[in-house]
Write a protein that holds these residues in place. Sequence first.
Motif, PDB file in Angstrom:
ATOM      1  N   ALA A  97     -12.167  37.759  -1.311  1.00 61.68           N
ATOM      2  CA  ALA A  97     -13.330  36.888  -1.291  1.00 61.68           C
ATOM      3  C   ALA A  97     -12.918  35.446  -1.029  1.00 61.68           C
ATOM      4  O   ALA A  97     -11.887  34.987  -1.523  1.00 61.68           O
ATOM      5  N   THR A  98     -13.730  34.778  -0.242  1.00 59.88           N
ATOM      6  CA  THR A  98     -13.563  33.347  -0.013  1.00 59.88           C
ATOM      7  C   THR A  98     -14.924  32.701  -0.151  1.00 59.88           C
ATOM      8  O   THR A  98     -15.960  33.349   0.023  1.00 59.88           O
ATOM      9  N   GLY A  99     -14.914  31.420  -0.460  1.00 62.33           N
ATOM     10  CA  GLY A  99     -16.188  30.734  -0.601  1.00 62.33           C
ATOM     11  C   GLY A  99     -16.015  29.242  -0.760  1.00 62.33           C
ATOM     12  O   GLY A  99     -14.910  28.707  -0.610  1.00 62.33           O
ATOM     13  N   ARG A 100     -17.113  28.607  -1.091  1.00 63.39           N
ATOM     14  CA  ARG A 100     -17.162  27.164  -1.322  1.00 63.39           C
ATOM     15  C   ARG A 100     -18.224  26.913  -2.389  1.00 63.39           C
ATOM     16  O   ARG A 100     -19.125  27.729  -2.568  1.00 63.39           O
ATOM     17  N   HIS A 101     -18.130  25.785  -3.040  1.00 63.44           N
ATOM     18  CA  HIS A 101     -19.196  25.406  -3.967  1.00 63.44           C
ATOM     19  C   HIS A 101     -20.489  25.300  -3.162  1.00 63.44           C
ATOM     20  O   HIS A 101     -20.508  24.731  -2.067  1.00 63.44           O
ATOM     21  N   ALA A 102     -21.572  25.849  -3.694  1.00 61.19           N
ATOM     22  CA  ALA A 102     -22.855  25.827  -2.991  1.00 61.19           C
ATOM     23  C   ALA A 102     -23.381  24.400  -2.861  1.00 61.19           C
ATOM     24  O   ALA A 102     -24.040  24.067  -1.873  1.00 61.19           O
ATOM     25  N   ASN A 103     -23.089  23.575  -3.846  1.00 59.04           N
ATOM     26  CA  ASN A 103     -23.504  22.171  -3.837  1.00 59.04           C
ATOM     27  C   ASN A 103     -22.279  21.320  -4.127  1.00 59.04           C
ATOM     28  O   ASN A 103     -21.439  21.692  -4.946  1.00 59.04           O
ATOM     29  N   ALA A 104     -22.207  20.180  -3.470  1.00 54.52           N
ATOM     30  CA  ALA A 104     -21.083  19.274  -3.724  1.00 54.52           C
ATOM     31  C   ALA A 104     -21.070  18.886  -5.204  1.00 54.52           C
ATOM     32  O   ALA A 104     -22.122  18.627  -5.789  1.00 54.52           O
ATOM     33  N   LEU A 105     -19.881  18.893  -5.783  1.00 53.81           N
ATOM     34  CA  LEU A 105     -19.749  18.525  -7.195  1.00 53.81           C
ATOM     35  C   LEU A 105     -19.772  17.010  -7.323  1.00 53.81           C
ATOM     36  O   LEU A 105     -19.091  16.310  -6.574  1.00 53.81           O
ATOM     37  N   ASP A 106     -20.567  16.512  -8.299  1.00 51.81           N
ATOM     38  CA  ASP A 106     -20.528  15.075  -8.553  1.00 51.81           C
ATOM     39  C   ASP A 106     -19.260  14.762  -9.342  1.00 51.81           C
ATOM     40  O   ASP A 106     -18.474  15.664  -9.664  1.00 51.81           O
ATOM     41  N   THR A 107     -19.040  13.510  -9.656  1.00 47.33           N
ATOM     42  CA  THR A 107     -17.790  13.099 -10.307  1.00 47.33           C
ATOM     43  C   THR A 107     -17.572  13.818 -11.626  1.00 47.33           C
ATOM     44  O   THR A 107     -16.476  14.325 -11.896  1.00 47.33           O
ATOM     45  N   THR A 108     -18.603  13.900 -12.450  1.00 46.87           N
ATOM     46  CA  THR A 108     -18.478  14.567 -13.752  1.00 46.87           C
ATOM     47  C   THR A 108     -18.204  16.053 -13.584  1.00 46.87           C
ATOM     48  O   THR A 108     -17.338  16.621 -14.262  1.00 46.87           O
ATOM     49  N   GLN A 109     -18.927  16.699 -12.672  1.00 47.04           N
ATOM     50  CA  GLN A 109     -18.708  18.126 -12.418  1.00 47.04           C
ATOM     51  C   GLN A 109     -17.302  18.368 -11.877  1.00 47.04           C
ATOM     52  O   GLN A 109     -16.649  19.338 -12.248  1.00 47.04           O
ATOM     53  N   ARG A 110     -16.829  17.503 -10.988  1.00 40.75           N
ATOM     54  CA  ARG A 110     -15.484  17.646 -10.414  1.00 40.75           C
ATOM     55  C   ARG A 110     -14.433  17.525 -11.497  1.00 40.75           C
ATOM     56  O   ARG A 110     -13.467  18.283 -11.532  1.00 40.75           O
ATOM     57  N   GLU A 111     -14.603  16.564 -12.413  1.00 41.10           N
ATOM     58  CA  GLU A 111     -13.647  16.414 -13.516  1.00 41.10           C
ATOM     59  C   GLU A 111     -13.629  17.664 -14.380  1.00 41.10           C
ATOM     60  O   GLU A 111     -12.566  18.140 -14.784  1.00 41.10           O
TER      61      GLU A 111
END
Length: 108
Positions: free
Chosen positions: A39-53
């Motif tokens: 399986a390969t994929g990507r986050h469906a929505n770009a992560l904001d700064t807090t989500q990325r952390e």
Amino acid sequence: MDRFAGQARLEWWANHATCLEKYDIDITVTVDAVGTWRATGRHANALDTTQREGWDFLMEMDPHFSIVFPGEDNGGILVRVFEAEDGTLTLTEAPDWDGSGSITFDLP
């Protein structure tokens, strides 16, 4: 099913009762003739700064997630996630992982 393309959700569980975070992903899963899936994929929505952390912290702590496909209530497949520099996620099934590990963090 020999191929699935759509959305799924990665869930990071601290224990059997506590899900710390959920991430929607766009995913493509293929299954070969002997039942091995990739399986390969990507986050469906770009992560904001807090989500990325939060994502980076969980990945550093333990890159094992449960994956939930549409129509499921709880994760049924345990996967190990690897994120490439371009944001592509590669998921591999981790059926033998027992949820234990030894993690050390240097806190400022």
